[in-house]
Every structure is written in structure tokens, then in C-alpha cells.
Scaffold this motif. Structure first.
Motif, PDB file in Angstrom:
ATOM      1  N   UNK A  23       1.325  -0.632  -0.222  1.00 26.86           N
ATOM      2  CA  UNK A  23      -0.287  -0.446   0.661  1.00 26.86           C
ATOM      3  C   UNK A  23       1.159   0.888  -0.148  1.00 26.86           C
ATOM      4  N   UNK A  24       2.176   1.232   0.854  1.00 27.93           N
ATOM      5  CA  UNK A  24       2.493   2.551   1.103  1.00 27.93           C
ATOM      6  C   UNK A  24       4.006   2.994  -0.812  1.00 27.93           C
ATOM      7  N   UNK A  25       3.840   1.721  -0.851  1.00 33.38           N
ATOM      8  CA  UNK A  25       4.700   1.697  -1.645  1.00 33.38           C
ATOM      9  C   UNK A  25       3.526   2.120  -3.548  1.00 33.38           C
ATOM     10  N   UNK A  26       2.714   1.707  -3.373  1.00 38.45           N
ATOM     11  CA  UNK A  26       0.971   1.782  -4.358  1.00 38.45           C
ATOM     12  C   UNK A  26       1.217   3.736  -4.592  1.00 38.45           C
ATOM     13  N   UNK A  27       1.292   3.817  -3.047  1.00 37.50           N
ATOM     14  CA  UNK A  27       0.242   4.982  -2.931  1.00 37.50           C
ATOM     15  C   UNK A  27       1.690   6.687  -3.673  1.00 37.50           C
ATOM     16  N   UNK A  28       3.046   6.116  -3.519  1.00 34.30           N
ATOM     17  CA  UNK A  28       4.012   6.986  -4.580  1.00 34.30           C
ATOM     18  C   UNK A  28       3.593   6.206  -5.495  1.00 34.30           C
ATOM     19  N   UNK A  29       3.950   4.759  -5.934  1.00 30.60           N
ATOM     20  CA  UNK A  29       4.728   5.043  -7.192  1.00 30.60           C
ATOM     21  C   UNK A  29       3.280   4.348  -8.853  1.00 30.60           C
ATOM     22  N   UNK A  30       2.060   4.532  -7.714  1.00 32.14           N
ATOM     23  CA  UNK A  30       1.798   3.467  -8.818  1.00 32.14           C
ATOM     24  C   UNK A  30       1.627   1.817  -9.041  1.00 32.14           C
ATOM     25  N   UNK A  31       1.967   1.048  -9.084  1.00 30.32           N
ATOM     26  CA  UNK A  31       2.457  -0.158  -9.169  1.00 30.32           C
ATOM     27  C   UNK A  31       1.674  -0.336 -10.303  1.00 30.32           C
ATOM     28  N   UNK A  32       2.097  -1.759 -11.017  1.00 31.23           N
ATOM     29  CA  UNK A  32       1.481  -2.779 -11.721  1.00 31.23           C
ATOM     30  C   UNK A  32       1.304  -4.130 -10.927  1.00 31.23           C
ATOM     31  N   UNK A  33       2.219  -3.867 -10.317  1.00 32.33           N
ATOM     32  CA  UNK A  33       2.084  -5.752 -10.088  1.00 32.33           C
ATOM     33  C   UNK A  33       2.994  -5.947  -9.235  1.00 32.33           C
ATOM     34  N   UNK A  34       2.368  -7.611  -8.525  1.00 31.80           N
ATOM     35  CA  UNK A  34       3.050  -7.626  -7.525  1.00 31.80           C
ATOM     36  C   UNK A  34       4.081  -8.845  -7.370  1.00 31.80           C
ATOM     37  N   UNK A  35       5.195  -8.789  -7.746  1.00 32.66           N
ATOM     38  CA  UNK A  35       6.229 -10.527  -7.227  1.00 32.66           C
ATOM     39  C   UNK A  35       6.381 -10.854  -6.290  1.00 32.66           C
ATOM     40  N   UNK A  36       6.283 -12.287  -5.332  1.00 29.68           N
ATOM     41  CA  UNK A  36       6.365 -12.728  -4.262  1.00 29.68           C
ATOM     42  C   UNK A  36       6.837 -13.583  -4.041  1.00 29.68           C
ATOM     43  N   UNK A  37       7.810 -13.362  -3.715  1.00 27.66           N
ATOM     44  CA  UNK A  37       9.296 -14.017  -3.078  1.00 27.66           C
ATOM     45  C   UNK A  37       9.366 -15.367  -1.838  1.00 27.66           C
ATOM     46  N   UNK A  38       9.077 -15.932  -1.793  1.00 25.74           N
ATOM     47  CA  UNK A  38       9.758 -17.571  -0.652  1.00 25.74           C
ATOM     48  C   UNK A  38       8.123 -17.670  -0.598  1.00 25.74           C
ATOM     49  N   UNK A  39       7.439 -18.031  -1.708  1.00 26.00           N
ATOM     50  CA  UNK A  39       6.581 -18.690  -1.917  1.00 26.00           C
ATOM     51  C   UNK A  39       6.598 -20.160  -1.593  1.00 26.00           C
ATOM     52  N   UNK A  40       7.693 -20.926  -1.059  1.00 23.25           N
ATOM     53  CA  UNK A  40       8.445 -22.098  -0.932  1.00 23.25           C
ATOM     54  C   UNK A  40       8.067 -22.437   0.672  1.00 23.25           C
TER      55      UNK A  40
END
Length: 449
Positions: A231-248
Motif C-alpha cells: 500500500x505504501x509503495x503504491x501510493x508513491x509509484x502507482x505499481x503495476x503488479x506484485x512479485x511474490x518471493x519465498x512462496x515455498x
């Protein structure tokens, strides 16, 4: 990651799955268990309420429906709702008509951003693209060296210089354009927490390079903290998508199930291991199917195609059908399987596997023992295990760090497998058994008259 949630949801749905009629009490009981399962998985409270409200609405409709049984319709509603909260459709990348396509990577320190940047570059390279990595994380001295090492491993060019992050990003895009690279992935600096300095820097980089996509890497192990970060990053950058790490990892999965609903941004890619090839597009429908214990055959096939040597697999299959499959062939096929990841992970992708079997702890180290034992055999012993006597077993055990009993068990199991193959009609023995008697020639028929 979703094992606990999947088990709880399966238990809740099993009580209504086959019912021809549902009562309000049945629906409320199932919804209560679904709600508790989602809360225990650390899913955002508002998201849990939205999910259960929509499932209740679908269940009410199912009670009046005459097509599928009501129980099946509720199961379908839960599946559809999981797909929805995980993002709906698979995220699709489009490319700039005038290269390069610039991708800006953001995230907190420790989220796996630098490694994910390299994994993304490897993915684009496998798609036939010409990616380049740009190291604009000058806050952490090791970040540039780490990116350079990863770039060399995947044989992708990497650019960086010790000026300023904004200048590095601009110069990196210019260099990619000069040498004809069509995708640029910019790794930016992170912090331990969200702060104004971090946001100002990455916002400035974004204004200068105008990326086609801005991806936020979040650690799936962080739970609700990762959603707040998004939410904090999206307020500043207008994100396009999320990349999930450590899903394992062994986290409960709340981040993956909350981020789309809370932030409004889909999950584009996911990393499910430390290796650079443990990465790919995130498919909401496939993940929902796996959570509900319905398997994920498409991902399993893609994983096999990506990691297995087709020639080795075909050769092994041919020798198996001819009844000539020996321990040498078994060793080659075993090494192919190991490339695909953990056995437990592969088992979770197979449809129809009972929950009890999926929950069994499988030690992948056992595969290493088998590989070591066969590798300690001579070529003649692999071809004909019957020649392995007590002294040979002792030598093989000593060479593989196992015991003579382990070697005996392996040989016995392999012989049992060969016997089973023959009983199923595979191999020369069964072929001879079924061969029809030759018809006599015309001359022979005349002589008999």
C-alpha cells in the motif's frame, strides 16, 4: 505455503460436497470453518469478510438451483472466489513497440529483490527476449556485485556505475538501447522499513526512466506487513503488479490472498525456491486449484518441459517398453526428476491425490542416497544387478555412505519394479507370451488334406 489453509478448506467443503440438499445450517457451518481457516492463514480481516459474503450469496443461489448439486455449486463458488482474490486472470506482459521495455523493481531490503531481478531476466531470456540488468542499488555495496554474479550465471549483460541511482538508471536504459537489448530490469535500493528517503529516490528514478512496468517484490513470509508495504509503495509509484518471493516457505499465505483485494494490484510472478529457475508467472486459477487439493497438472507439465532433457526421457521410456530398462537408465531418469523440485511439491500438483498422502513428509535426501548407491556401482553391475554379491554390496555401501542393507533393499525394489512391468505387458517376456501362433502355409494345408 498453503498446505494448512488447503487442508482446512478441504475439510470444510467435504461436509457439503456431495449433498443433494443444503440447509441454512449447513451453509453457515461451512462458512464459519472457511472464515476461521482464512483468518488462521493471516488473511486480512476485511478480505475475509468480503470473501465469505460472496460465498454466502453464491450458496443461497445454489440452494435454489437444479443444475449441479448444491454442494458442488458451493465448492465451485469457493474455487471461483479464491481465483478472484488471487488476481483473477494471469498477468500478461506487453512490450514497447520501440525497445527497450523498462521494468522498475522496488521492494524492502531482504525481500529478495536483487535475486528476483535476475530470475525475471532469466525468464525473459527463456521467452526469446534480450534482457539487460541495471544495478541502481548503491545503498548496499554488495548489491551490485551480487547482481553482477547472478547476471554472469544466466549470461545476461549487467550495467552499473558509482554515480547516483538516477544517473545509473538513465545510463543503463541508454546503454541497453545502444547495444540492442529489448528489456531492461532496474534493481533499486531497499530499506529495512518504508521511509521518505527511499520513496523519494525510487519516485525520482521512475520519473526519469518512465518504466513500462513497476513491480513490487514482497516477501510472502511477511504476512500482513507485506500488504501494508505494498500500500505504501503504491501510493508513491502507482505499481503495476506484485512479485511474490519465498512462496515455498512455511508462512500461512495471507499475503498472497490479501494483496489483490487490499491494494488492487495483481500478482504477476512468483518465486518458489532459491534456484534461478524456481520462478514463473503466477496463475490464480492453478493456485486456487492446488489450495483446494484439485492439483495443477499444467504447471507440472510446464515444469517438466522446462527442466527435463527430452532425449533422455524418450530413451528411458523406449527402453522401459522394450523391457531393457536397467539401473543406469533409472539413474538418468532419477536425475531428471530431481531437477523438477521436491517430491512433495510435485505430489501436490497431481489431481485426485488423497489429503493424507499429500500430508506425508517426504525426505528428498532419500533420492540422493539412491543416486549415490547407483553411482557407486560399476557399469556391469548397473546393467545386471544379479551379479551383486555380499562383497560388491559392501563396496557399494562404502562408496555411497550407506549400508549393505540399503543396497539390498534398492536392488530388491528394482527387481520388483521390473516384475511389475512384465505383469503389465511391458517387455519382451510378455510380448512372447502373447505372440499368436503362425498360420501354416498353403503348401502345408494341402499336405494335411
Amino acid at each position: 505455503m498453503f498446505e494448512s489453509l488447503g487442508g482446512r478448506l478441504e475439510d470444510a467443503l467435504s461436509k457439503i460436497r456431495g449433498k443433494a440438499r443444503l440447509s441454512e445450517a449447513d451453509v453457515e457451518l461451512a462458512l464459519r470453518e472457511i472464515r476461521n481457516a482464512l483468518l488462521e492463514a493471516d488473511v486480512n480481516l476485511l478480505v475475509v469478510r468480503a470473501i465469505t459474503d460472496r460465498i454466502r450469496e453464491a450458496a443461497v443461489g445454489a440452494m435454489a438451483s437444479r443444475s449441479l448439486t448444491p454442494g458442488q455449486q458451493v465448492v465451485k463458488a469457493v474455487n471461483d472466489e479464491l481465483i478472484n482474490v488471487l488476481g483473477g486472470e494471469t498477468f500478461r506482459i506487453t512490450y514497447e513497440s520501440k525497445p527497450p521495455t523498462v521494468i522498475l523493481m522496488a521492494g524492502l531490503q531482504g525481500s529478495g529483490k536483487t535475486t528476483t531481478s535476475a530470475k525475471l531476466a532469466r525468464y525473459f531470456k527463456a521467452q526469446g527476449r534480450s534482457p539487460m540488468l541495471v544495478g541502481a542499488d548503491l545503498q548496499r555495496p554488495a548489491a551490485v556485485e551480487q547482481l553482477k554474479t547472478l547476471a554472469s550465471q544466466i549470461q545476461v549483460p549487467m550495467f552499473s556505475e558509482w554515480t547516483s541511482p538516477i544517473e545509473v538508471a538513465k545510463a543503463g536504459v541508454a546503454e541497453a538501447r545502444r547495444i540492442g537489448r529489448d528489456v531492461v530490469i532496474i534493481d533499486t535500493a531497499g530499506r529495512l522499513t518504508v521511509d521518505a528517503e527511499l520513496m523519494d529516490e525510487i519516485a525520482a528514478i521512475s520519473r526519469e526512466v518512465r518504466p513500462k512496468y513497476t513491480f513490487l517484490v514482497i516477501d510472502a513470509m511477511m504476512g500482513q506487513d507485506s500488504v501494508n508495504t505494498a500500500k505504501a509503495f503504491n501510493d508513491v509509484l502507482e505499481l503495476d503488479a506484485i512479485v511474490l518471493s519465498k512462496l515455498d516457505g512455511d508462512a500461512r499465505g495471507g499475503a498472497a490472498l490479501s494483496v489483490k483485494e487490499v491494494v488492487g494490484k495483481p500478482i504477476a510472478f512468483a518465486s518458489d525456491g532459491e534456484k534461478l529457475d524456481n520462478f514463473g508467472p503466477f496463475h490464480p486459477d492453478r493456485m486456487a486449484s492446488r489450495i483446494l487439493g484439485m492439483g495443477d497438472v499444467l504447471t507440472l507439465i510446464e515444469q517438466a518441459e522446462r527442466t527435463m532433457d527430452e532425449e533422455v526421457a524418450e530413451r528411458g521410456a523406449k527402453k522401459l517398453m522394450e523391457g531393457k530398462f536397467d539401473l543406469e537408465d533409472f539413474l538418468q531418469q532419477l536425475r531428471q526428476v530431481k531437477k523438477m523440485g521436491s517430491l512433495k511439491g510435485m505430489l501436490s500438483m497431481l489431481p485426485g491425490v488423497p489429503k493424507e498422502l499429500r500430508d506425508v513428509e517426504i525426505d528428498d535426501a532419500e533420492l540422493g542416497k539412491i543416486e549415490a548407491m547407483i553411482s557407486s556401482m560399476t557399469k556391469k553391475e548397473r546393467s545386471d544387478p544379479s551379479i551383486i554379491d555380499a562383497s560388491r554390496r559392501a563396496r557399494i555401501a562404502a562408496g555411497s555412505g550407506t549400508t549393505s542393507a540399503n543396497v539390498s533393499a534398492l536392488i530388491k525394489q528394482f527387481k520388483e519394479m521390473q516384475k511389475m512391468m512384465r505383469s503389465m505387458g511391458i517387455g519382451p517376456a510378455s510380448a512372447t507370451k502373447r505372440r499368436p501362433k503362425p498360420r501354416p502355409s498353403k503348401k502345408g494345408r494341402k499336405n494335411r488334406r
